[in-house]
Design a protein around this motif. Structure first.
Motif, PDB file in Angstrom:
ATOM      1  N   LEU A   6       0.864  -1.176   0.000  1.00 46.66           N
ATOM      2  CA  LEU A   6       0.000   0.000   0.000  1.00 46.66           C
ATOM      3  C   LEU A   6       0.900   1.226   0.000  1.00 46.66           C
ATOM      4  O   LEU A   6       1.795   1.341   0.834  1.00 46.66           O
ATOM      5  CB  LEU A   6      -0.903   0.000   1.241  1.00 46.66           C
ATOM      6  N   PHE A   7       0.676   2.118  -0.959  1.00 50.69           N
ATOM      7  CA  PHE A   7       1.402   3.391  -1.036  1.00 50.69           C
ATOM      8  C   PHE A   7       0.421   4.469  -0.595  1.00 50.69           C
ATOM      9  O   PHE A   7      -0.372   4.964  -1.396  1.00 50.69           O
ATOM     10  CB  PHE A   7       1.903   3.618  -2.457  1.00 50.69           C
ATOM     11  N   PRO A   8       0.432   4.829   0.701  1.00 52.87           N
ATOM     12  CA  PRO A   8      -0.557   5.771   1.223  1.00 52.87           C
ATOM     13  C   PRO A   8      -0.099   7.218   1.131  1.00 52.87           C
ATOM     14  O   PRO A   8       1.098   7.518   1.155  1.00 52.87           O
ATOM     15  CB  PRO A   8      -0.680   5.343   2.683  1.00 52.87           C
ATOM     16  N   GLY A   9      -1.055   8.110   1.035  1.00 51.63           N
ATOM     17  CA  GLY A   9      -0.756   9.535   1.046  1.00 51.63           C
ATOM     18  C   GLY A   9      -2.000  10.335   0.735  1.00 51.63           C
ATOM     19  O   GLY A   9      -3.033   9.782   0.362  1.00 51.63           O
ATOM     20  N   GLU A  31       2.101  -6.180  -6.569  1.00 47.56           N
ATOM     21  CA  GLU A  31       1.001  -5.238  -6.759  1.00 47.56           C
ATOM     22  C   GLU A  31       1.201  -4.045  -5.828  1.00 47.56           C
ATOM     23  O   GLU A  31       1.646  -4.216  -4.691  1.00 47.56           O
ATOM     24  CB  GLU A  31      -0.335  -5.907  -6.436  1.00 47.56           C
ATOM     25  N   ILE A  32       0.850  -2.865  -6.319  1.00 49.53           N
ATOM     26  CA  ILE A  32       0.881  -1.660  -5.490  1.00 49.53           C
ATOM     27  C   ILE A  32      -0.504  -1.031  -5.514  1.00 49.53           C
ATOM     28  O   ILE A  32      -1.073  -0.796  -6.576  1.00 49.53           O
ATOM     29  CB  ILE A  32       1.945  -0.660  -5.961  1.00 49.53           C
ATOM     30  N   PHE A  85       2.914  -4.727   3.217  1.00 54.93           N
ATOM     31  CA  PHE A  85       3.953  -3.709   3.146  1.00 54.93           C
ATOM     32  C   PHE A  85       3.328  -2.338   2.925  1.00 54.93           C
ATOM     33  O   PHE A  85       2.334  -2.211   2.214  1.00 54.93           O
ATOM     34  CB  PHE A  85       4.917  -3.997   1.989  1.00 54.93           C
ATOM     35  N   LEU A  86       3.939  -1.330   3.524  1.00 50.78           N
ATOM     36  CA  LEU A  86       3.634   0.066   3.221  1.00 50.78           C
ATOM     37  C   LEU A  86       4.836   0.593   2.460  1.00 50.78           C
ATOM     38  O   LEU A  86       5.980   0.407   2.886  1.00 50.78           O
ATOM     39  CB  LEU A  86       3.422   0.885   4.493  1.00 50.78           C
ATOM     40  N   LEU A  87       4.594   1.240   1.360  1.00 53.90           N
ATOM     41  CA  LEU A  87       5.646   1.821   0.536  1.00 53.90           C
ATOM     42  C   LEU A  87       5.642   3.318   0.767  1.00 53.90           C
ATOM     43  O   LEU A  87       4.594   3.959   0.665  1.00 53.90           O
ATOM     44  CB  LEU A  87       5.391   1.498  -0.942  1.00 53.90           C
ATOM     45  N   ARG A  88       6.806   3.865   1.077  1.00 54.95           N
ATOM     46  CA  ARG A  88       6.917   5.305   1.317  1.00 54.95           C
ATOM     47  C   ARG A  88       8.170   5.829   0.630  1.00 54.95           C
ATOM     48  O   ARG A  88       9.177   5.137   0.531  1.00 54.95           O
ATOM     49  CB  ARG A  88       6.996   5.611   2.823  1.00 54.95           C
ATOM     50  N   GLU A 114       5.082  -4.170   7.358  1.00 54.46           N
ATOM     51  CA  GLU A 114       6.451  -3.662   7.268  1.00 54.46           C
ATOM     52  C   GLU A 114       6.440  -2.431   6.382  1.00 54.46           C
ATOM     53  O   GLU A 114       5.796  -2.434   5.331  1.00 54.46           O
ATOM     54  CB  GLU A 114       7.399  -4.698   6.652  1.00 54.46           C
ATOM     55  N   THR A 115       7.150  -1.397   6.782  1.00 53.65           N
ATOM     56  CA  THR A 115       7.263  -0.197   5.956  1.00 53.65           C
ATOM     57  C   THR A 115       8.573  -0.260   5.186  1.00 53.65           C
ATOM     58  O   THR A 115       9.634  -0.524   5.760  1.00 53.65           O
ATOM     59  CB  THR A 115       7.207   1.075   6.815  1.00 53.65           C
ATOM     60  N   VAL A 116       8.486  -0.035   3.893  1.00 49.67           N
ATOM     61  CA  VAL A 116       9.651  -0.028   3.013  1.00 49.67           C
ATOM     62  C   VAL A 116       9.821   1.385   2.489  1.00 49.67           C
ATOM     63  O   VAL A 116       8.893   1.958   1.913  1.00 49.67           O
ATOM     64  CB  VAL A 116       9.459  -1.019   1.841  1.00 49.67           C
TER      65      VAL A 116
END
Length: 150
Positions: A6-9, A31-32, A85-88, A114-116
């Motif tokens: 997940l790419f949150p914002g 997948e994102i 996963f969280l993508l930042r 997990e945050t990446v």
């Protein structure tokens, strides 16, 4: 098991820097999910529906990228979309300080997450959504900073 991030914002707006993080993230994840969070304390500059549509259009050739909006804790949304996963993206040390605290709270809420962090590509580091909003607000052309045309 499928690796979903997940790419949150708030993505107000979604910039070429954000796009860069997603495209590079596709090398790490199957997948994102781009998650546009609603912030009750902030009024959006660009309408949520418009930004969702523009992001979907920008990634129309990437079937492993999808866009959702949410009004919940990010860690809960990650669980709901099946993301472990969280993508930042990080532009600088200030971003790291801010994101580090958030990642720890997300881990408290969802211990399986997990945050990446990916470091922003150097030529995109000066771009921020707040700078783009200011430029746009005062009539400046901003399309060169966005992966779509407003």
């Amino acid at each position: 098991m499928k690796r979903i991030a997940l790419f949150p914002g708030s993505f107000d707006p979604f910039t070429k820097g954000h796009e860069d993080i997603v495209l590079r993230g596709l090398n790490l994840f199957d997948e994102i999910v781009i998650g546009i969070g609603r912030n009750a304390r902030k009024e959006r500059y660009f309408p949520l529906e418009q930004i969702m549509r523009l992001i979907e259009e920008a990634f129309k050739t990437q079937p492993n990228v999808r866009v959702v909006s949410y009004d919940d804790l990010t860690a809960n949304v990650a669980r709901n979309v099946g993301a472990r996963f969280l993508l930042r993206g990080l532009r600088n040390t200030t971003d790291f300080e801010y994101e580090n605290g958030i990642s720890q709270v997300n881990r408290y809420v969802n211990e399986d997450i997990e945050t990446v962090f990916l470091i922003t590509s150097p030529h995109l580091a000066p771009i921020s959504s707040s700078i783009i909003r200011d430029l746009h607000r005062y009539g400046q052309h901003v399309d060169e900073f966005l992966p779509y045309k407003l």
